[in-house]
Motif scaffolding. Structure first.
Motif, PDB file in Angstrom:
ATOM      1  N   GLU A 173       0.815  -1.209   0.000  1.00 31.02           N
ATOM      2  CA  GLU A 173       0.000   0.000   0.000  1.00 31.02           C
ATOM      3  C   GLU A 173       0.852   1.264   0.000  1.00 31.02           C
ATOM      4  OE1 GLU A 173      -3.128   0.316  -0.413  1.00 31.02           O
ATOM      5  OE2 GLU A 173      -3.639  -1.824  -0.375  1.00 31.02           O
ATOM      6  N   LYS A 174       2.032   1.217   0.612  1.00 36.40           N
ATOM      7  CA  LYS A 174       2.840   2.436   0.696  1.00 36.40           C
ATOM      8  C   LYS A 174       3.696   2.679  -0.538  1.00 36.40           C
ATOM      9  CE  LYS A 174       6.857   0.408   3.053  1.00 36.40           C
ATOM     10  NZ  LYS A 174       7.643   0.413   4.299  1.00 36.40           N
ATOM     11  N   SER A 194       9.644  -9.044  -5.178  1.00 40.48           N
ATOM     12  CA  SER A 194      10.010  -9.547  -3.852  1.00 40.48           C
ATOM     13  C   SER A 194       8.781  -9.771  -2.987  1.00 40.48           C
ATOM     14  CB  SER A 194      10.962  -8.559  -3.176  1.00 40.48           C
ATOM     15  OG  SER A 194      10.313  -7.309  -2.952  1.00 40.48           O
ATOM     16  N   ILE A 195       7.791  -8.875  -3.084  1.00 34.99           N
ATOM     17  CA  ILE A 195       6.547  -9.064  -2.339  1.00 34.99           C
ATOM     18  C   ILE A 195       5.828 -10.333  -2.812  1.00 34.99           C
ATOM     19  CG2 ILE A 195       4.255  -8.084  -1.906  1.00 34.99           C
ATOM     20  CD1 ILE A 195       5.497  -5.319  -1.968  1.00 34.99           C
ATOM     21  N   THR A 196       5.769 -10.528  -4.121  1.00 37.63           N
ATOM     22  CA  THR A 196       5.115 -11.720  -4.667  1.00 37.63           C
ATOM     23  C   THR A 196       5.822 -12.992  -4.228  1.00 37.63           C
ATOM     24  OG1 THR A 196       4.415 -10.429  -6.593  1.00 37.63           O
ATOM     25  CG2 THR A 196       4.328 -12.825  -6.775  1.00 37.63           C
ATOM     26  N   ALA A 197       7.164 -12.968  -4.249  1.00 36.98           N
ATOM     27  CA  ALA A 197       7.920 -14.150  -3.824  1.00 36.98           C
ATOM     28  C   ALA A 197       7.679 -14.452  -2.346  1.00 36.98           C
ATOM     29  CB  ALA A 197       9.405 -13.941  -4.098  1.00 36.98           C
ATOM     30  N   ALA A 198       7.681 -13.393  -1.502  1.00 38.74           N
ATOM     31  CA  ALA A 198       7.416 -13.603  -0.085  1.00 38.74           C
ATOM     32  C   ALA A 198       5.999 -14.125   0.144  1.00 38.74           C
ATOM     33  CB  ALA A 198       7.628 -12.290   0.677  1.00 38.74           C
ATOM     34  N   THR A 199       5.063 -13.617  -0.631  1.00 40.98           N
ATOM     35  CA  THR A 199       3.682 -14.088  -0.493  1.00 40.98           C
ATOM     36  C   THR A 199       3.549 -15.550  -0.905  1.00 40.98           C
ATOM     37  OG1 THR A 199       2.947 -11.834  -0.990  1.00 40.98           O
ATOM     38  CG2 THR A 199       1.300 -13.581  -1.096  1.00 40.98           C
ATOM     39  N   GLU A 200       4.196 -15.922  -1.995  1.00 41.77           N
ATOM     40  CA  GLU A 200       4.149 -17.323  -2.435  1.00 41.77           C
ATOM     41  C   GLU A 200       4.783 -18.243  -1.388  1.00 41.77           C
ATOM     42  OE1 GLU A 200       2.601 -18.485  -4.931  1.00 41.77           O
ATOM     43  OE2 GLU A 200       2.067 -16.629  -5.972  1.00 41.77           O
ATOM     44  N   LYS A 201       5.870 -17.786  -0.808  1.00 44.31           N
ATOM     45  CA  LYS A 201       6.507 -18.578   0.237  1.00 44.31           C
ATOM     46  C   LYS A 201       5.579 -18.726   1.451  1.00 44.31           C
ATOM     47  CE  LYS A 201      10.732 -18.829   3.009  1.00 44.31           C
ATOM     48  NZ  LYS A 201      12.009 -18.151   3.343  1.00 44.31           N
ATOM     49  N   PHE A 202       4.899 -17.636   1.802  1.00 44.96           N
ATOM     50  CA  PHE A 202       3.951 -17.672   2.915  1.00 44.96           C
ATOM     51  C   PHE A 202       2.814 -18.645   2.609  1.00 44.96           C
ATOM     52  CE2 PHE A 202       0.107 -16.205   5.020  1.00 44.96           C
ATOM     53  CZ  PHE A 202       0.532 -16.038   6.332  1.00 44.96           C
ATOM     54  N   ILE A 203       2.298 -18.596   1.362  1.00 46.11           N
ATOM     55  CA  ILE A 203       1.196 -19.485   0.981  1.00 46.11           C
ATOM     56  C   ILE A 203       1.640 -20.939   1.025  1.00 46.11           C
ATOM     57  CG2 ILE A 203      -0.300 -20.154  -0.939  1.00 46.11           C
ATOM     58  CD1 ILE A 203      -0.418 -17.210  -1.736  1.00 46.11           C
ATOM     59  N   VAL A 242      -3.204 -10.580  -1.812  1.00 48.26           N
ATOM     60  CA  VAL A 242      -2.011  -9.720  -1.912  1.00 48.26           C
ATOM     61  C   VAL A 242      -1.201 -10.075  -3.161  1.00 48.26           C
ATOM     62  CG1 VAL A 242       0.174  -9.134  -0.797  1.00 48.26           C
ATOM     63  CG2 VAL A 242      -1.904  -9.332   0.578  1.00 48.26           C
ATOM     64  N   ALA A 243      -1.053 -11.369  -3.445  1.00 45.90           N
ATOM     65  CA  ALA A 243      -0.301 -11.783  -4.632  1.00 45.90           C
ATOM     66  C   ALA A 243      -0.988 -11.311  -5.909  1.00 45.90           C
ATOM     67  CB  ALA A 243      -0.138 -13.301  -4.647  1.00 45.90           C
ATOM     68  N   VAL A 244      -2.323 -11.417  -5.948  1.00 50.34           N
ATOM     69  CA  VAL A 244      -3.049 -10.957  -7.136  1.00 50.34           C
ATOM     70  C   VAL A 244      -2.895  -9.457  -7.307  1.00 50.34           C
ATOM     71  CG1 VAL A 244      -5.361 -10.689  -8.108  1.00 50.34           C
ATOM     72  CG2 VAL A 244      -4.673 -12.877  -7.124  1.00 50.34           C
TER      73      VAL A 244
END
Length: 806
Positions: free
Chosen positions: A41-42, A62-71, A127-129
């Motif tokens: 958001e920021k 990097s956000i997408t990669a972290a989200t995929e790892k979280f999922i 978030v990933a989408v």
């Protein structure tokens, strides 16, 4: 060489230290979904330049990669919770009262945890989408910025406005350059201080020694080492080129990185000079790669090691160009990087584009003139000597490529003249990048082919060891070597396409997105025709059919000859591959055009009606051709008899088969004739031909002598096979005549007629010499000297004449 073990020990110690530091570093804490959402958001909503877009895309990735790892981690936890709930079983029919309170409470706790984890996964997917959608929007924004920059028109360098803008912005640019100069002066003052000057001078001397004499010594050492260690062959040359280029890049990297690190440790860099230093490191590595690649490919010091087939005269005239390319790269790099560091005016940026375009195109133009001079020199020498010497003609594709490059140079100069300097600079950079990439991948293609041919093939020492150890056939090893070479070249080809498209974007996906929209398009019914899609479909067709042709030629000339398949089967495989590959290419072209299979259902319906009325014969022949290629009742090279025609099959096409008759004419037969009618294949299971001769002779004939004469005639002819041996049988007595049947075999049915004629002549001569008369017709006198036949002997039976053959 006593320093080498010490250097190796220091490198190993550094590696172990880095490994221990890496192990001591604590693992990063996994971010929460709330933190990832807050970071997303920021991020700024607007961008102004391509650099800002690149930075934001990197952050989004990097956000997408972290989200995929979280999922992934939460999904495994969710699966574990579902498994534990499954072990508890479903809720009993009587509700909670029908089970113990412990199980009820455990089920409630697990269900609550499962719902929480499932909610986290759903939020993470959102978030990933959102991150992917934002990245897509940024790519579209950068594409628009890129297209706007390329199509932006500036004042032409041939007009007053260009020089007037440059003069107006001169004072401001000078002030910016003075600020950079002051920072450079401060950096020099810091470097010359007593506590820093020793390390700075030592690093500079060390860098110069590594970059210049070190490279020269490394090349000589590698050449001598390759001559001693590697066996002679093509692999040694291609591996040496790669080793020289890698060594040059490594040594230059160590040199410039050592200087940069020394300046960093001693506080020499300022804000702007540090940015220049970073660009200097990257540019130096690139220049070292280009110079090393050019010098290794030319190999003027040792022409016998030269990898490409370049004449010595041409290589000698092209020798200065690697260094000239390094000089031009430095001239191109300097104004561009200085403008970026000092944030120069628009006029200075336009002037830098002009310098880049003219410098790069001037270098390529000079290279083309050198090549033309080299090609004209042998012709002049031949004309002066007036000798009838044959010269190797230049391939047509080389002339086409050189002409296309010259046309691009003219286009770039015209763009500079009319003011499209950004597009001209981009085309010049892309043309040089294309040449560098093609040269680099030429080396990799050669290395891949040489590697597998020198290691896996049956002619190599390792291949012979494999053959001796595992009992592999030589043909199997050769097939494996050719197949691995082809697969590696295909993989390298796709990497080459990605490398060529790299300046256009961050990857091939973005390049495809950039080329996907050139206009709004026209919609015809359910089909939307976009100009960009049409160009893409045409490109897919051209590239697909070229690739299919290359693959078919490779199969015909390289792979299939190494197999045990007969030529007819090889031709069938190549033909089937052509059909399947053509259909696949057309399907991909339709997909690129935006026409899916479901959208051409009406075309299929119309075709079905046409097939029902007038195209059924064509479809029948097409299907029959596929059956012929698959079942192979007849194949290329067979001798077939179809009705009253017989001949050799020369080609099986998609609709008809070509048969060459005995008079050298060609008969075109529809493929359905071979499926629906009776065909006699003379060479399907056995390629040998048979010679059959039936001879009627009088009852008074000495049968044993007649048999000996006939067998002697067969044995004297070189075309008669000894195995199976010729045979003579006495079929019986018909109408007062002895019927002899002689059978022999020849190599092919095609020569049976001529052998039969020769043998008959020999038999008749042998019978005459042995005073063995043939049966005579009534009213025809016997040969002179022959005994008269008995008066009771009748004429030969119907259908059996003297000398009858089959």
């Amino acid at each position: 060489m006593s320093w080498f073990p010490r250097l190796a020990a220091l490198l190993l110690a550094a590696m172990f230290c880095c490994a221990s530091l890496a192990q001591a570093t604590p693992e990063p804490v996994e971010p929460t979904i709330a933190a990832l959402r807050a970071e997303l958001e920021k991020m700024p909503k607007t961008v102004e330049s391509s650099d800002d877009v690149s930075a934001l895309i990197t952050q989004l990735n990097s956000i997408t990669a972290a989200t995929e790892k979280f999922i992934a981690s939460r999904t495994s936890e969710l699966n574990d919770l579902n498994a534990r709930l499954g072990e508890l079983g479903p809720v009993p029919a009587g509700g909670a009262a029908a089970e113990t309170p412990d199980i009820t409470g455990r089920r409630a706790t697990l269900t609550k945890e499962r719902n929480a984890v499932d909610a986290d996964i759903r939020l993470a997917r959102l978030v990933a989408v959102d991150a992917r959608q934002r990245a897509t929007d940024l790519l579209a924004k950068r594409r628009a910025i890129f297209e706007a920059q390329l199509t932006e028109r500036a004042p032409t360098p041939l007009g007053r406005e260009f020089w007037g803008d440059l003069a107006d912005a001169w004072s401001g640019d000078i002030d910016r350059l003075q600020a950079l100069g002051s920072e450079l002066k401060a950096s020099v003052d810091t470097a010359t201080e007593p506590e820093h000057i020793t390390a700075v001078i030592f690093s500079l001397i060390f860098a110069v020694l590594i970059a210049l004499p070190g490279n020269w010594l490394a090349e000589r050492t590698l050449t001598q080492l390759a001559a001693r260690v590697l066996p002679s062959g093509r692999l040694r040359r291609s591996l040496l080129v790669i080793a020289i280029v890698a060594t040059n890049v490594l040594l230059v990297f160590l040199a410039v990185r050592g200087v940069y690190t020394t300046f960093e440790l001693h506080g020499v860099w300022g804000d702007q000079t540090r940015r220049l230093g970073d660009a200097m490191v990257q540019s130096s590595i690139f220049i070292a790669f280009v110079v090393g690649l050019g010098r290794a490919l030319l190999s003027n010091g040792q022409p016998s090691w030269r990898l490409p087939p370049i004449p010595d005269a041409m290589a000698a005239r092209l020798a200065p160009f690697p260094w000239l390319m390094a000089l031009v790269a430095a001239l191109v790099w300097l104004p561009t990087q200085v403008n970026a560091v000092v944030e120069a005016s628009f006029a200075a940026v336009v002037a830098a584009h002009v310098v880049v375009a003219l410098a790069l195109t001037g270098m390529i133009g000079a290279m083309l003139l050198r090549l033309r001079a080299v090609q004209a020199a042998p012709q002049e020498a031949t004309a002066a000597a007036a000798a009838p010497a044959e010269e190797a003609e230049r391939p047509l594709w080389v002339g086409i490529v050189l002409g296309l490059v010259a046309l691009i140079l003219v286009v770039i100069w015209v763009l500079v003249a009319v003011g499209y300097v950004a597009m001209a600079s981009f085309l010049a950079l892309q043309l040089n990048w294309l040449c560098i990439v093609l040269a680099a991948f030429y080396v990799l293609f050669k290395f891949a082919d040489d590697l597998f041919m020198a290691v896996v093939s049956s002619h190599s020492s390792f291949g012979q060891r494999l053959q001796a150890s595992f009992g592999l056939a030589s043909r199997t090893l050769d097939q494996t070597a050719v197949a691995l070479s082809g697969l590696s070249r295909v993989a390298l080809f796709f990497y080459m396409l990605i490398a060529i498209a790299q300046p256009l974007g961050t990857g091939p996906g973005e390049v495809l997105q950039r080329s996907g929209k050139f206009g709004s398009g026209v919609k015809v019914g359910e089909i939307e025709l976009v100009p960009g899609a049409i160009f893409s479909a045409v490109a897919v067709l051209v590239a697909g059919f070229i690739a299919l042709r290359i693959l078919k030629n490779w199969l015909d000339s390289r792979f299939l000859p190494t197999t045990a398949l007969e030529p007819g089967m090889q031709s069938s495989i190549t033909t089937l591959l052509g059909y399947v590959g053509g259909i696949t290419v057309i399907a991909f072209a339709l997909s690129a055009l935006g026409i899916g299979i479901e959208r051409i259902a009406w075309v299929a319906s119309a075709l079905s009606v046409g097939i029902g009325f007038g195209l059924q014969a064509i479809v029948q022949n097409f299907i029959s051709g596929l059956i012929l290629l698959a079942e192979r009742p007849v194949k290329v090279g067979d001798w077939v008899v179809l009705g009253n025609a017989e001949g050799d099959i020369r080609r099986i096409n998609v609709r008809a088969t070509e048969i060459q008759l005995g008079d050298r004419s060609t008969m075109i037969v529809p493929n359905s004739e071979f499926i629906t009618k009776t065909v006699r294949n003379m060479t399907l299971s056995n390629a040998e031909g048979r010679v059959l001769i039936r001879l009627p002779m009088p009852l008074t004939t000495d049968a044993s002598r007649a048999r000996d004469v006939i067998l002697a005639a067969f044995g004297q002819h070189p075309g008669v096979l000894s195995t199976p041996a010729p045979s003579v049988t006495l079929e019986g007595i018909e109408v007062g005549f002895l019927i002899f049947q002689a059978v022999a075999y020849v190599q092919s049915p095609r020569v049976a007629g001529s052998v039969r004629s020769d043998v008959l002549f020999s038999i008749l001569d042998g019978l005459r010499d042995a005073d063995l008369p043939m049966a005579a017709y009534p009213g025809i006198p016997s040969p002179p000297g022959a005994p008269a036949p008995p008066p009771t002997v009748a004429a030969p039976p119907p259908g059996i004449l003297p000398g009858t053959t089959a």
